[in-house]
Design a protein around this motif. Structure first.
Motif, PDB file in Angstrom:
ATOM      1  N   UNK A  87       2.260   1.695  -6.489  1.00 16.93           N
ATOM      2  CA  UNK A  87       0.903   2.095  -6.849  1.00 16.93           C
ATOM      3  C   UNK A  87      -0.019   1.840  -5.670  1.00 16.93           C
ATOM      4  N   UNK A  88      -0.666   2.880  -5.190  1.00 15.60           N
ATOM      5  CA  UNK A  88      -1.588   2.746  -4.070  1.00 15.60           C
ATOM      6  C   UNK A  88      -2.945   2.292  -4.576  1.00 15.60           C
ATOM      7  N   UNK A  89      -3.502   1.315  -3.934  1.00 16.44           N
ATOM      8  CA  UNK A  89      -4.824   0.822  -4.280  1.00 16.44           C
ATOM      9  C   UNK A  89      -5.838   1.901  -3.905  1.00 16.44           C
ATOM     10  N   UNK A  90      -6.578   2.384  -4.884  1.00 19.63           N
ATOM     11  CA  UNK A  90      -7.473   3.514  -4.666  1.00 19.63           C
ATOM     12  C   UNK A  90      -8.674   3.178  -3.794  1.00 19.63           C
ATOM     13  N   UNK A  91      -8.937   1.894  -3.566  1.00 19.27           N
ATOM     14  CA  UNK A  91     -10.074   1.506  -2.725  1.00 19.27           C
ATOM     15  C   UNK A  91      -9.648   1.116  -1.315  1.00 19.27           C
ATOM     16  N   UNK A  92      -8.347   1.174  -1.023  1.00 17.82           N
ATOM     17  CA  UNK A  92      -7.844   0.871   0.310  1.00 17.82           C
ATOM     18  C   UNK A  92      -7.442   2.164   1.006  1.00 17.82           C
ATOM     19  N   UNK A  93      -8.063   2.447   2.154  1.00 19.16           N
ATOM     20  CA  UNK A  93      -7.802   3.688   2.889  1.00 19.16           C
ATOM     21  C   UNK A  93      -7.410   3.337   4.320  1.00 19.16           C
ATOM     22  N   UNK A  94      -6.262   3.835   4.738  1.00 21.10           N
ATOM     23  CA  UNK A  94      -5.809   3.641   6.112  1.00 21.10           C
ATOM     24  C   UNK A  94      -5.989   4.952   6.868  1.00 21.10           C
ATOM     25  N   UNK A 270      -2.433  12.475  -0.535  1.00 23.84           N
ATOM     26  CA  UNK A 270      -3.752  11.867  -0.417  1.00 23.84           C
ATOM     27  C   UNK A 270      -4.823  12.618  -1.195  1.00 23.84           C
ATOM     28  N   UNK A 271      -4.496  13.831  -1.659  1.00 21.42           N
ATOM     29  CA  UNK A 271      -5.475  14.589  -2.438  1.00 21.42           C
ATOM     30  C   UNK A 271      -5.804  13.897  -3.755  1.00 21.42           C
ATOM     31  N   UNK A 272      -4.877  13.074  -4.255  1.00 21.61           N
ATOM     32  CA  UNK A 272      -5.115  12.360  -5.505  1.00 21.61           C
ATOM     33  C   UNK A 272      -5.555  10.922  -5.285  1.00 21.61           C
ATOM     34  N   UNK A 273      -5.824  10.564  -4.035  1.00 20.28           N
ATOM     35  CA  UNK A 273      -6.253   9.203  -3.686  1.00 20.28           C
ATOM     36  C   UNK A 273      -7.778   9.184  -3.681  1.00 20.28           C
TER      37      UNK A 273
END
Length: 302
Positions: A87-94, A270-273
């Motif tokens: 699960x990718x943290x939606x508030x963390x962007x690399x 990333x379109x759903x991030x």
């Protein structure tokens, strides 16, 4: 051999993919010396040299290439299988970004992103190469310069680029002030892209019989201009902050738009991030404001 630790092979695959011990060690949360020791351990166990070590990184030997071909796709299959459970943290962007663009354009604007989205945690990954989103699943998006044709990605144009003749104030003083209509007699510096030919054709300027010096690196070229060595065609995105603070001077009002532009590039995942889309919307707004400020006909600081 059947008891060969899987971690040794994982380290080998990551080093082979990245070509750098430091990058692979970062992904594995190891020190470079620890990873180097693992690779040598693997080579000793196999009785084969897998990498040639050089000042710019490592390259695979023929034995190393054979091993990567044999096992690399298995690790990719494991990564793809596990990605669905992560699960990718939606508030963390690399965000992968060119170092020159990060320092000259992006970083000065980041306080506005923090003010608008204090919930976001942005991680900047500095690199001159386009991120391989398949092999680097932790990278969400990339800020890149080019023609916008990167396979298996979505590339959204942010803003274009212009080039202008720039020089140091000290050189302008030595030459007796700004040129009237021509750069004839001024010391010109050859650039990596050969833009002087395009400039001469567009504005009817004769090319010099020789350049004072030629550079194959844009940052080195800009440094030579700052030291008063000669005149260069500067990219506004890289040079504008130096122009505005008076460290560089634009020699004429003409400017030439180039075919390349700056893009936000990201994979389909990333379109759903949610965080990526927030960064994307913020970048698009910042880019629109910036491009409006460098539109044709608007003056630049002298």
């Amino acid at each position: 051999m059947s008891r060969l630790p899987l971690g040794l092979l994982q380290g080998f695959v990551l080093v082979a993919r990245t070509g750098k011990l430091s990058r692979a060690a970062e992904q594995l949360n190891l020190t470079v010396s620890a990873l180097s020791h693992q690779i040598r351990n693997l080579e000793e166990r196999l009785g084969r040299t897998l990498f040639e070590r050089g000042p710019r990184g490592v390259t695979l030997t023929s034995e190393g290439s054979h091993l990567l071909d044999a096992i690399g796709h298995h690790f990719e299959g494991i990564e793809h299988a596990l990605n669905r459970y992560q699960s990718r943290h939606q508030d963390l962007v690399t965000l992968s970004v060119l170092p020159s663009v990060a320092s000259s354009w992006l970083v000065p604007r980041l306080p506005r992103l923090v003010a608008k989205h204090p919930e976001l945690e942005l991680s900047l990954h500095s690199s001159v190469a386009l991120a391989d989103f398949d092999r680097e699943p932790t990278i969400d998006c990339a800020f890149r310069y080019g023609l916008g044709a990167w396979p298996r990605t979505r590339a959204e144009r942010l803003f274009g680029e212009y080039i202008v003749p720039i020089a140091s104030p000290s050189l302008v003083r030595r030459m007796g002030g700004l040129p009237d209509t021509s750069l004839a007699g001024w010391p010109l510096l050859g650039d990596p892209s050969g833009r002087w030919t395009d400039w001469a054709e567009q504005f009817g300027m004769p090319l010099p019989s020789r350049y004072v010096a030629r550079f194959d690196n844009t940052e080195h070229l800009q440094r030579a201009v700052l030291e008063g060595m000669g005149v260069a065609l500067g990219r506004l995105v890289m040079a504008r902050s130096l122009i505005e603070c008076g460290a560089l001077t634009v020699l004429c009002k003409e400017r030439m738009r180039v075919a390349e532009a700056y893009y936000l590039v990201y994979p389909k995942r990333s379109e759903s991030h949610g965080g990526v889309m927030k960064v994307r919307d913020w970048l698009m707004a910042e880019a629109a404001d910036y491009e409006a400020g460098i539109a044709d006909g608007k003056p630049l600081p002298a």
